[in-house]
Design an enzyme around this catalytic site. Structure first.
Site, PDB file in Angstrom:
ATOM      1  N   ARG A  51       0.794  -1.226   0.000  1.00 24.47           N
ATOM      2  CA  ARG A  51       0.000   0.000   0.000  1.00 24.47           C
ATOM      3  C   ARG A  51       0.820   1.267   0.000  1.00 24.47           C
ATOM      4  O   ARG A  51       0.628   2.154  -0.830  1.00 24.47           O
ATOM      5  CB  ARG A  51      -0.886   0.097   1.261  1.00 24.47           C
ATOM      6  CG  ARG A  51      -2.265  -0.392   1.114  1.00 24.47           C
ATOM      7  CD  ARG A  51      -2.682  -0.956   2.439  1.00 24.47           C
ATOM      8  NE  ARG A  51      -1.741  -1.993   2.795  1.00 24.47           N
ATOM      9  CZ  ARG A  51      -1.808  -3.237   2.308  1.00 24.47           C
ATOM     10  NH1 ARG A  51      -2.782  -3.576   1.532  1.00 24.47           N
ATOM     11  NH2 ARG A  51      -0.907  -4.143   2.610  1.00 24.47           N
ATOM     12  N   THR A  52       1.703   1.396   0.997  1.00 20.60           N
ATOM     13  CA  THR A  52       2.332   2.699   1.219  1.00 20.60           C
ATOM     14  C   THR A  52       3.151   3.107   0.000  1.00 20.60           C
ATOM     15  O   THR A  52       3.030   4.231  -0.495  1.00 20.60           O
ATOM     16  CB  THR A  52       3.207   2.655   2.492  1.00 20.60           C
ATOM     17  OG1 THR A  52       2.420   2.098   3.535  1.00 20.60           O
ATOM     18  CG2 THR A  52       3.677   4.032   2.880  1.00 20.60           C
ATOM     19  N   LYS A  80      25.611  -3.215   0.004  1.00 12.55           N
ATOM     20  CA  LYS A  80      27.085  -3.105   0.032  1.00 12.55           C
ATOM     21  C   LYS A  80      27.557  -2.337   1.255  1.00 12.55           C
ATOM     22  O   LYS A  80      28.740  -2.057   1.401  1.00 12.55           O
ATOM     23  CB  LYS A  80      27.570  -2.370  -1.227  1.00 12.55           C
ATOM     24  CG  LYS A  80      27.147  -3.003  -2.526  1.00 12.55           C
ATOM     25  CD  LYS A  80      27.613  -2.112  -3.680  1.00 12.55           C
ATOM     26  CE  LYS A  80      26.773  -2.328  -4.909  1.00 12.55           C
ATOM     27  NZ  LYS A  80      26.898  -1.205  -5.856  1.00 12.55           N
ATOM     28  N   ARG A 101      11.060   4.026   3.832  1.00 11.64           N
ATOM     29  CA  ARG A 101      10.620   3.039   4.839  1.00 11.64           C
ATOM     30  C   ARG A 101      11.846   2.236   5.236  1.00 11.64           C
ATOM     31  O   ARG A 101      12.610   1.781   4.370  1.00 11.64           O
ATOM     32  CB  ARG A 101       9.546   2.112   4.276  1.00 11.64           C
ATOM     33  CG  ARG A 101       9.287   0.928   5.208  1.00 11.64           C
ATOM     34  CD  ARG A 101       8.110   0.109   4.811  1.00 11.64           C
ATOM     35  NE  ARG A 101       6.872   0.821   5.081  1.00 11.64           N
ATOM     36  CZ  ARG A 101       5.664   0.244   5.028  1.00 11.64           C
ATOM     37  NH1 ARG A 101       5.555  -1.033   4.717  1.00 11.64           N
ATOM     38  NH2 ARG A 101       4.590   0.931   5.287  1.00 11.64           N
ATOM     39  N   HIS A 129       4.333   5.762  11.673  1.00 12.08           N
ATOM     40  CA  HIS A 129       3.930   5.589  10.278  1.00 12.08           C
ATOM     41  C   HIS A 129       2.970   6.737   9.949  1.00 12.08           C
ATOM     42  O   HIS A 129       1.764   6.559   9.833  1.00 12.08           O
ATOM     43  CB  HIS A 129       3.235   4.233  10.115  1.00 12.08           C
ATOM     44  CG  HIS A 129       3.010   3.801   8.704  1.00 12.08           C
ATOM     45  ND1 HIS A 129       3.090   4.665   7.625  1.00 12.08           N
ATOM     46  CD2 HIS A 129       2.684   2.586   8.181  1.00 12.08           C
ATOM     47  CE1 HIS A 129       2.831   3.992   6.511  1.00 12.08           C
ATOM     48  NE2 HIS A 129       2.587   2.737   6.822  1.00 12.08           N
TER      49      HIS A 129
END
Ligand code: CP
Length: 307
Positions: A51-52, A80, A101, A129
């Site tokens: 969703r986000t 890396k 995120r 959030h």
């Protein structure tokens, strides 16, 4: 430059302006379809999302902008050993705005510190959030026409659920809000959240049985148990089906109580509930696009908040 790291980054007046804009976007989407032409959004997702990420990308595309990014840390130079601070400095040379995120609490704040473009926190570990909270608040406001005078029940994983922490913090700023926290003892809302409520004098109660809370709620915010934040599989398996909202339990709720859920759902809401008019969780997703469109417009032109 403004970022969105927690819902507290906007005053309640600024949130009202943002929600008014989101309302207008929902009613007149064509008016905004070229607003971000020539601009680029980068999505830096170090954790899974449906969703986000896609909602933020849809928001930018709906505004006529373009998107780029990665959906998996392993396909980025994080694999890396590159730090978030270095990555955002590089992304600042490519894009006009970024959404991040990350599994670590505070990662978005670090990104904002080193960024020369606005940063949107799309979820940092078990902490916050905020774009989900803007979505939840726009949904509440759209369904009922206001953001004050509610009994809000939050049920499930209140310990690790970052959407829960953000929503409690944001709704605490409105008049006559009461919370009912429904969780197993192991997944209680963290002390820092209840300490803040105590300091503000905001009433809350904690119960373990959903049946003991349902009859007095205006909103029930269901959440899944956050498997990815558990240290051992055994605890997750023991707790994952602690709550299952079905038609039978829902018969205890008020006829005008709405059910929200940030999604993804696992087992905590039985599919038979989806057809109930009180089930608002798929409508929530649509409001998420409108509010993220409003957020992008606002962060790209913060002066609009004072216009
Ligand atoms: N609500 C939410 O954050 O969903 P995703 O994990 O799919 O982005």
């Amino acid at each position: 430059m403004r970022h969105l790291l927690t819902p507290q980054d906007f005053t309640t007046e600024e949130l009202n302006t943002l929600f008014d804009l989101a309302d207008d976007i929902g009613k007149h989407p064509d008016t905004y379809s070229h607003a971000m032409e020539g601009k680029k959004l980068a999505t830096l997702f170090y954790e899974p999302s449906t969703r986000t990420r896609l909602s933020i990308e849809t928001a930018m595309l709906n505004l006529g902008g373009r998107t780029m990014g990665f959906a998996d840390a392993q396909s980025s130079s994080a694999a890396k050993g590159e730090t978030v601070a270095d990555t955002i400095r590089v992304i600042s040379c490519f894009a006009d705005i970024a959404a991040i995120r990350h599994p670590k609490e505070g990662a978005a704040m670090v990104a904002a510190r080193y960024s020369s473009i606005p940063v949107i926190n799309a979820g940092d570990g078990g902490h916050q959030h905020p774009t989900q909270t803007l979505t939840d608040m726009l949904t509440i406001r759209s369904l009922k026409g206001r953001l004050d005078n509610y009994v809000i029940g939050l049920c499930g994983d209140l310990k690790f659920g970052r959407t829960v922490h953000s929503l409690i913090s944001a709704m605490s700023r409105y008049e006559n809000i009461r919370f009912v926290f429904i969780s197993p003892p192991e997944l209680r809302v963290p002390d820092y959240v209840t300490d803040a409520l105590n300091d503000l004098g905001i009433p809350y109660e904690e119960v373990t049985r959903l049946e003991d809370a349902l009859d007095r709620l205006d909103f029930l915010y269901m959440t899944r148990v956050q498997k990815e934040r558990f240290f051992n599989e055994e605890d997750y398996v023991r707790l994952k089906d602690y709550y299952i909202l079905d038609r039978n339990k829902l018969s205890l709720a008020k006829s005008d109580m709405y059910i929200l859920h940030p999604l993804p759902r696992v087992n905590e809401i039985a599919p038979e509930v989806d057809d109930d008019p009180r089930a608002a969780y798929f409508r929530q997703v649509k409001y998420g696009v409108y509010v993220r469109m409003a957020l992008i417009l606002t962060l790209m032109d913060p002066a609009s908040l004072n216009a």
